[in-house]
Design a protein around this motif. Structure first.
Motif, short mmCIF file in Angstrom:
data_model
loop_
_atom_site.label_atom_id
_atom_site.label_comp_id
_atom_site.label_asym_id
_atom_site.label_seq_id
_atom_site.Cartn_x
_atom_site.Cartn_y
_atom_site.Cartn_z
N ILE A 1 8.14 -3.29 14.87
CA ILE A 1 7.74 -2.06 14.19
C ILE A 1 7.22 -2.39 12.80
CG2 ILE A 1 8.62 0.08 13.13
CD1 ILE A 1 10.69 0.06 15.44
N ARG A 2 6.12 -1.77 12.43
CA ARG A 2 5.58 -1.92 11.07
C ARG A 2 5.35 -0.56 10.45
NH1 ARG A 2 1.57 -7.01 10.58
NH2 ARG A 2 2.88 -7.14 8.72
N PHE A 3 5.89 -0.38 9.27
CA PHE A 3 5.55 0.79 8.46
C PHE A 3 4.59 0.27 7.40
CE2 PHE A 3 9.82 1.79 9.97
CZ PHE A 3 9.79 3.15 10.21
N GLN A 4 3.45 0.92 7.25
CA GLN A 4 2.51 0.49 6.22
C GLN A 4 2.16 1.64 5.31
OE1 GLN A 4 0.14 -1.41 9.33
NE2 GLN A 4 -0.18 -3.13 7.94
N ASP A 5 2.62 1.54 4.09
CA ASP A 5 2.31 2.51 3.04
C ASP A 5 2.58 3.95 3.50
OD1 ASP A 5 1.52 3.16 0.49
OD2 ASP A 5 -0.61 3.32 1.02
N VAL A 6 3.77 4.18 4.01
CA VAL A 6 4.12 5.49 4.54
C VAL A 6 4.62 6.41 3.42
CG1 VAL A 6 5.68 6.76 6.10
CG2 VAL A 6 4.59 4.62 6.86
N HIS A 7 3.99 7.56 3.34
CA HIS A 7 4.39 8.59 2.37
C HIS A 7 4.88 9.82 3.10
CE1 HIS A 7 2.67 7.04 -1.50
NE2 HIS A 7 2.00 6.28 -0.64
N THR B 1 6.54 0.20 2.95
CA THR B 1 5.99 -0.84 3.81
C THR B 1 7.16 -1.69 4.27
OG1 THR B 1 3.84 -0.81 2.72
CG2 THR B 1 4.45 -2.85 3.85
N LEU B 2 7.34 -1.77 5.60
CA LEU B 2 8.51 -2.47 6.14
C LEU B 2 8.20 -3.02 7.52
CD1 LEU B 2 11.65 -3.03 6.02
CD2 LEU B 2 11.95 -0.77 7.04
N ASP B 3 8.52 -4.28 7.75
CA ASP B 3 8.38 -4.89 9.07
C ASP B 3 9.76 -5.07 9.67
OD1 ASP B 3 5.66 -5.06 8.81
OD2 ASP B 3 5.65 -7.20 8.30
N VAL C 1 18.16 -3.63 3.95
CA VAL C 1 17.05 -3.06 3.18
C VAL C 1 17.62 -1.89 2.39
CG1 VAL C 1 14.90 -1.73 3.38
CG2 VAL C 1 15.22 -3.79 4.75
N ALA C 2 17.42 -1.93 1.07
CA ALA C 2 17.95 -0.87 0.22
C ALA C 2 16.83 0.02 -0.26
CB ALA C 2 18.69 -1.48 -0.97
N ILE D 1 11.53 1.10 -1.26
CA ILE D 1 12.38 -0.04 -0.93
C ILE D 1 12.56 -0.87 -2.20
CG2 ILE D 1 12.52 -2.21 0.37
CD1 ILE D 1 11.22 -0.70 2.69
N VAL D 2 13.83 -1.09 -2.57
CA VAL D 2 14.08 -1.83 -3.81
C VAL D 2 14.71 -3.20 -3.53
CG1 VAL D 2 14.21 0.15 -5.36
CG2 VAL D 2 16.27 -0.56 -4.12
#
Ligand SMILES: Nc1ncnc2c1ncn2[C@@H]1O[C@H](COP(=O)(O)OP(=O)(O)OP(=O)(O)O)[C@@H](O)[C@H]1O
Ligand SMILES: [Mg+2]
Length: 243
Positions: free
Chosen positions: A6-12, A25-27, A218-219, A225-226
């Motif tokens: 799963i890839r999230f790319q620049d999700v708002h 953005t998260l893989d 993932v925090a 994401i920090v």
């Protein structure tokens, strides 16, 4: 590194005036157990609800096994192997375990005239074996879900996901309001997902639970994401301090 499942790319995500996700953005990699943590309102549920088809995103791209996805309903996500477990609403309390196991996927038995009947026997027998597979001990597949404890309900939901060979299992605070013993059972389930080649996203406010069953943490804070680290590269203290 394998390809992300799963890839999230620049999700708002905007909820009218609230900017709940600010370009996430998260893989997520196949077979990993990802712990998603953050303070109340950080955006954890919003992120996974977009994946599971209960919310829509405002912008950005999400892919599953390389293909863009945009689920309008949880049903569509389930059909693609993404199952979500919540504390309360993953099941219909007034229905039996067997009916809940097959909700939305009921097997039909054909009768004369082509009218479909629910194949009750099949639902009962498959439920019994699915529940035994996750080492859960319940009296009968006919028991009403509303009469089960929180931990037992989570067990049935997990048995269901495993039975239908989900690829991705999302657990949003599955240990809220359940006993220490039942919590341990749920943690054990999350650990066992890896053996079944199921990728999981586990949301919890309890760092000990996350560190007990996840590979990576993932925090999130205020929609971003920090921190993103492997469990062995961080500590409960470090993660707690960043939130
Ligand atoms: N349906 C909604 N309508 C309006 N605002 C919402 C809605 N759902 C969430 N929000 C807002 O979006 C932000 C992120 O909420 P979200 O539920 O994703 O947080 P969370 O990290 O899951 O928090 P918690 O740990 O409390 O469950 C919050 O500011 C919240 O108030
Ligand atoms: Mg939440």
């Amino acid at each position: 590194m394998p390809e992300p499942i799963i890839r999230f790319q620049d999700v708002h995500k905007w909820y009218s005036g609230v900017h709940a996700l600010k370009g996430v953005t998260l893989d997520i990699y196949p077979n990993e157990a990802l712990g998603l943590v953050g303070d109340n309102g950080a955006g954890k549920s919003t992120l996974i609800n977009i994946l599971s088809g209960t919310e829509s995103r405002s912008s950005g791209e999400i892919t599953l096994e390389g293909k863009p996805i945009n689920f309008a309903t949880p049903r569509q996500a389930m059909d693609r192997g993404i199952e979500t477990i919540y504390q309360y609403n993953s099941m219909v309390p007034s229905m039996s375990i067997a009916r809940n196991m097959f909700i939305g996927r009921e097997p039909l038995k054909m009768s004369i005239g082509g009218i479909g009947w629910l194949d009750q026997e099949r639902m009962r027998s498959e439920s019994v074996s699915a529940i035994a597979d996750v080492d859960l001990h319940l009296r009968s597949p006919d028991a009403i879900v509303g009469e089960l404890s929180g931990g037992q309900r989570q067990g049935v939901a997990i048995a269901r996901a495993m039975h239908f060979k989900s690829k991705v299992m999302i657990l949003d605070e599955p240990t809220n309001h359940i006993s220490v013993k039942e919590t341990q059972k749920v943690i054990g389930f999350v650990r066992s997902l890896k053996d079944q080649s199921i990728t999981s996203v586990f949301i919890s406010h309890n760092m000990h639970h996350v560190f007990d069953c996840c590979d990576r943490v993932v925090a999130m804070r205020l929609g971003e994401i920090v921190m993103d680290k492997r469990i062995e590269e961080t500590s409960i203290e470090e993660v707690s301090n960043i939130l």
